[in-house]
Design a protein around this motif. Structure first.
Motif, PDB file in Angstrom:
ATOM      1  N   GLN A 253      17.932  43.785  38.704  1.00  0.00           N
ATOM      2  CA  GLN A 253      18.267  43.879  37.288  1.00  0.00           C
ATOM      3  C   GLN A 253      19.771  44.011  37.130  1.00  0.00           C
ATOM      4  OE1 GLN A 253      15.829  46.551  35.047  1.00  0.00           O
ATOM      5  NE2 GLN A 253      16.801  46.034  33.116  1.00  0.00           N
ATOM      6  N   ILE A 254      20.282  43.393  36.060  1.00  0.00           N
ATOM      7  CA  ILE A 254      21.707  43.418  35.758  1.00  0.00           C
ATOM      8  C   ILE A 254      21.937  44.205  34.470  1.00  0.00           C
ATOM      9  CG2 ILE A 254      23.664  41.978  35.037  1.00  0.00           C
ATOM     10  CD1 ILE A 254      22.594  39.818  36.939  1.00  0.00           C
ATOM     11  N   VAL A 255      22.996  45.026  34.477  1.00  0.00           N
ATOM     12  CA  VAL A 255      23.401  45.770  33.281  1.00  0.00           C
ATOM     13  C   VAL A 255      24.921  45.723  33.173  1.00  0.00           C
ATOM     14  CG1 VAL A 255      21.418  47.326  33.256  1.00  0.00           C
ATOM     15  CG2 VAL A 255      23.459  47.955  34.563  1.00  0.00           C
ATOM     16  N   TRP A 256      25.434  45.857  31.950  1.00  0.00           N
ATOM     17  CA  TRP A 256      26.867  46.016  31.755  1.00  0.00           C
ATOM     18  C   TRP A 256      27.192  47.501  31.871  1.00  0.00           C
ATOM     19  CZ3 TRP A 256      31.327  43.603  31.818  1.00  0.00           C
ATOM     20  CH2 TRP A 256      32.442  44.251  31.299  1.00  0.00           C
ATOM     21  N   ASN A 257      28.292  47.824  32.569  1.00  0.00           N
ATOM     22  CA  ASN A 257      28.684  49.213  32.758  1.00  0.00           C
ATOM     23  C   ASN A 257      30.061  49.448  32.135  1.00  0.00           C
ATOM     24  OD1 ASN A 257      30.189  51.384  34.597  1.00  0.00           O
ATOM     25  ND2 ASN A 257      27.995  51.813  34.628  1.00  0.00           N
ATOM     26  N   ASP A 258      30.108  50.277  31.084  1.00  0.00           N
ATOM     27  CA  ASP A 258      31.365  50.557  30.397  1.00  0.00           C
ATOM     28  C   ASP A 258      32.329  51.351  31.267  1.00  0.00           C
ATOM     29  OD1 ASP A 258      31.117  49.245  27.961  1.00  0.00           O
ATOM     30  OD2 ASP A 258      29.962  50.865  27.057  1.00  0.00           O
ATOM     31  N   TYR A 259      31.828  52.172  32.156  1.00  0.00           N
ATOM     32  CA  TYR A 259      32.685  53.023  32.978  1.00  0.00           C
ATOM     33  C   TYR A 259      33.533  52.190  33.927  1.00  0.00           C
ATOM     34  CZ  TYR A 259      34.017  56.896  36.039  1.00  0.00           C
ATOM     35  OH  TYR A 259      34.717  57.810  36.772  1.00  0.00           O
ATOM     36  N   TYR A 260      32.918  51.186  34.556  1.00  0.00           N
ATOM     37  CA  TYR A 260      33.652  50.306  35.471  1.00  0.00           C
ATOM     38  C   TYR A 260      34.093  48.995  34.814  1.00  0.00           C
ATOM     39  CZ  TYR A 260      32.617  53.234  39.523  1.00  0.00           C
ATOM     40  OH  TYR A 260      32.561  54.269  40.425  1.00  0.00           O
ATOM     41  N   ASP A 261      33.677  48.771  33.579  1.00  0.00           N
ATOM     42  CA  ASP A 261      34.063  47.569  32.835  1.00  0.00           C
ATOM     43  C   ASP A 261      33.657  46.302  33.591  1.00  0.00           C
ATOM     44  OD1 ASP A 261      35.214  46.271  30.598  1.00  0.00           O
ATOM     45  OD2 ASP A 261      37.068  45.909  31.714  1.00  0.00           O
ATOM     46  N   CYS A 262      32.399  46.255  33.987  1.00  0.00           N
ATOM     47  CA  CYS A 262      31.896  45.095  34.725  1.00  0.00           C
ATOM     48  C   CYS A 262      30.365  45.096  34.674  1.00  0.00           C
ATOM     49  CB  CYS A 262      32.367  45.107  36.179  1.00  0.00           C
ATOM     50  SG  CYS A 262      31.733  46.500  37.144  1.00  0.00           S
ATOM     51  N   TYR A 263      29.774  44.006  35.123  1.00  0.00           N
ATOM     52  CA  TYR A 263      28.335  43.930  35.289  1.00  0.00           C
ATOM     53  C   TYR A 263      27.949  44.510  36.648  1.00  0.00           C
ATOM     54  CZ  TYR A 263      28.540  40.580  31.420  1.00  0.00           C
ATOM     55  OH  TYR A 263      28.760  39.978  30.203  1.00  0.00           O
ATOM     56  N   ILE A 264      26.816  45.182  36.683  1.00  0.00           N
ATOM     57  CA  ILE A 264      26.280  45.722  37.933  1.00  0.00           C
ATOM     58  C   ILE A 264      24.907  45.100  38.184  1.00  0.00           C
ATOM     59  CG2 ILE A 264      25.434  47.777  39.133  1.00  0.00           C
ATOM     60  CD1 ILE A 264      27.485  49.425  37.679  1.00  0.00           C
ATOM     61  N   LEU A 265      24.721  44.574  39.365  1.00  0.00           N
ATOM     62  CA  LEU A 265      23.424  44.072  39.812  1.00  0.00           C
ATOM     63  C   LEU A 265      22.813  45.086  40.761  1.00  0.00           C
ATOM     64  CD1 LEU A 265      21.124  42.079  40.437  1.00  0.00           C
ATOM     65  CD2 LEU A 265      22.697  40.874  41.974  1.00  0.00           C
ATOM     66  N   VAL A 266      21.623  45.564  40.410  1.00  0.00           N
ATOM     67  CA  VAL A 266      20.866  46.515  41.219  1.00  0.00           C
ATOM     68  C   VAL A 266      19.768  45.757  41.944  1.00  0.00           C
ATOM     69  CG1 VAL A 266      19.361  48.534  41.118  1.00  0.00           C
ATOM     70  CG2 VAL A 266      21.340  48.384  39.592  1.00  0.00           C
ATOM     71  N   HIS A 267      19.681  45.905  43.265  1.00  0.00           N
ATOM     72  CA  HIS A 267      18.638  45.180  44.003  1.00  0.00           C
ATOM     73  C   HIS A 267      18.380  45.847  45.349  1.00  0.00           C
ATOM     74  CE1 HIS A 267      21.133  43.097  47.107  1.00  0.00           C
ATOM     75  NE2 HIS A 267      22.100  43.370  46.244  1.00  0.00           N
ATOM     76  N   LEU A 268      17.340  45.391  46.042  1.00  0.00           N
ATOM     77  CA  LEU A 268      16.980  45.923  47.354  1.00  0.00           C
ATOM     78  C   LEU A 268      16.918  44.836  48.413  1.00  0.00           C
ATOM     79  CD1 LEU A 268      15.267  47.997  45.206  1.00  0.00           C
ATOM     80  CD2 LEU A 268      14.964  49.084  47.433  1.00  0.00           C
TER      81      LEU A 268
END
Length: 386
Positions: free
Chosen positions: A301-316
């Protein structure tokens, strides 16, 4: 002199091996050879900015009003509320309220279900329940259609709900139809409307309930789907056509996008042909390392992260036991190298997969709750960023 000649021969052999790995080969019988190209857009790039303070296991997620074993649980927002979409949902025995106290045997199941998420990451409210007593169970979120040759055996893979219109509480869900006999059938989209508080599939598109033939096109939506809050678009990632089955070739992931307002119109979709060719209205038919968007993440799943100002992809990864995060400034990539977040132990030797993000629990982005499937249990961890 002899030693120098042998060294040269070894060097030539190594060089030929590398060139064969990189060069596009011509065999039509081996799908792997069709994927290897001069350009590999799936390679990581740059520096991953994520730094960790603490990662804590919170426990296992369960429903407060039902009892089942389940997998996936991808999160999506519709009209201000967050929901999880599940795949196989195996009912617990009649009267059982704790999944860990379930009795052996099969007690019924549905191929997909939906739940309302709460402020407690370990508790969900199951929706669309039946009349089982004393503990009701979930009914299918995506019903099968006998007119299309489907039955109770037909499975529906997919990912997050993607909001289309908040005012009418309308969303889209991308689905992968699995008939088991003989194989995956196709991928498509369904309209979802929140009716009496429950996301309900009201229409599936395509002559047989799907658009993209799984034998010739990617399985769009079976890996990741994301309503980008920074644009008008929904982005959808999917695995390759059925013929790519090996560990290497089966791990490539392809990308398509569409404006949310046009999500139910197949003619409005744009297909990613790689950084060199960009977006095109033509359906992707060339499957190489150039046209692939990702490799080896499995479902995530991908989310936008305001703290790092980027998209984060979470995966295994591909059925791994380690949770990873990678980042990007653009959804087309390139993506940074993965950062290892957390490793778990498979329950009873089962599969661990499908990273799921819960960004609604901390809008600041300074922490992120993540869940994943561990042998039909939903394990939950919380990550604090530095």
């Amino acid at each position: 002199m002899l030693r120098r000649s042998r060294c040269r021969w070894v060097f030539v052999c190594i060089l030929l091996t590398v060139l064969l790995r990189l060069a596009p080969l011509k065999s039509d019988s081996d799908p792997t050879t069709q994927l290897i190209g001069d350009v590999d857009n799936t390679q990581s790039f740059g520096v991953n900015p994520i730094s960790l303070i603490l990662v804590q296991k919170l426990g296992y997620q369960s429903a407060c009003n039902s009892c089942s074993h389940r997998d996936l649980g991808f999160t999506g927002r519709v009209a201000g509320k967050w929901y999880s979409v599940w795949a196989d949902t195996l009912w617990a025995a009649p009267g059982v309220t704790d999944p860990e106290l379930d009795t052996p045997g099969f007690h019924g199941m549905v191929r997909s279900s939906v739940s309302l998420l709460t402020d407690d990451p370990l508790r969900v409210v199951d929706l669309n329940l039946n009349d089982d007593w004393p503990v009701p169970h979930q009914q299918p979120f995506i019903p099968f259609n006998e007119d299309w040759g489907e039955s109770s055996r037909t499975a529906f893979g997919g990912a997050s709900l993607c909001e289309v219109d908040a005012g009418s509480a309308t969303a889209a869900v991308f689905i992968l139809v699995n008939a088991f006999e003989p194989d995956l059938v196709g991928a498509g989209v369904a309209k979802v409307q929140v009716i009496n508080g429950t996301p309900t599939v009201t229409q599936r598109f395509g002559p047989k309930g799907y658009w993209w033939d799984a034998t010739t096109t990617p399985h769009y939506g079976d890996k990741i789907s994301y309503r980008d809050e920074r644009s008008d678009y929904i982005y959808i990632w999917g695995g390759p056509p059925n013929r790519y089955t090996g560990w290497l070739e089966g791990g490539y992931i392809y990308l398509v996008r569409v404006k949310a307002a046009d999500v139910f119109d197949l003619c409005k979709y744009e297909y990613w042909w790689g950084h060199q060719q960009g977006w095109k209205p033509e359906v992707l038919t060339t499957f190489t390392t150039e046209t692939a968007a990702l490799w080896g993440t499995g479902q995530g799943q991908i989310v936008w992260n305001d703290y790092y100002d980027c998209y984060i992809l979470v995966h295994l990864g591909i059925a791994g036991v380690t949770l990873y995060m990678r980042t990007a400034k653009s959804l087309e990539g390139p993506w940074t190298p993965d950062l290892e977040i957390y490793s778990t132990t498979p329950i009873d030797g089962g599969l661990v997969y499908a990273g799921v993000a819960h960004p609604y629990l901390d809008p600041s982005g300074k922490s992120l709750v993540v869940s994943f499937t561990n042998n039909n249990r939903i394990e939950v961890v919380k990550v604090w960023f530095k």
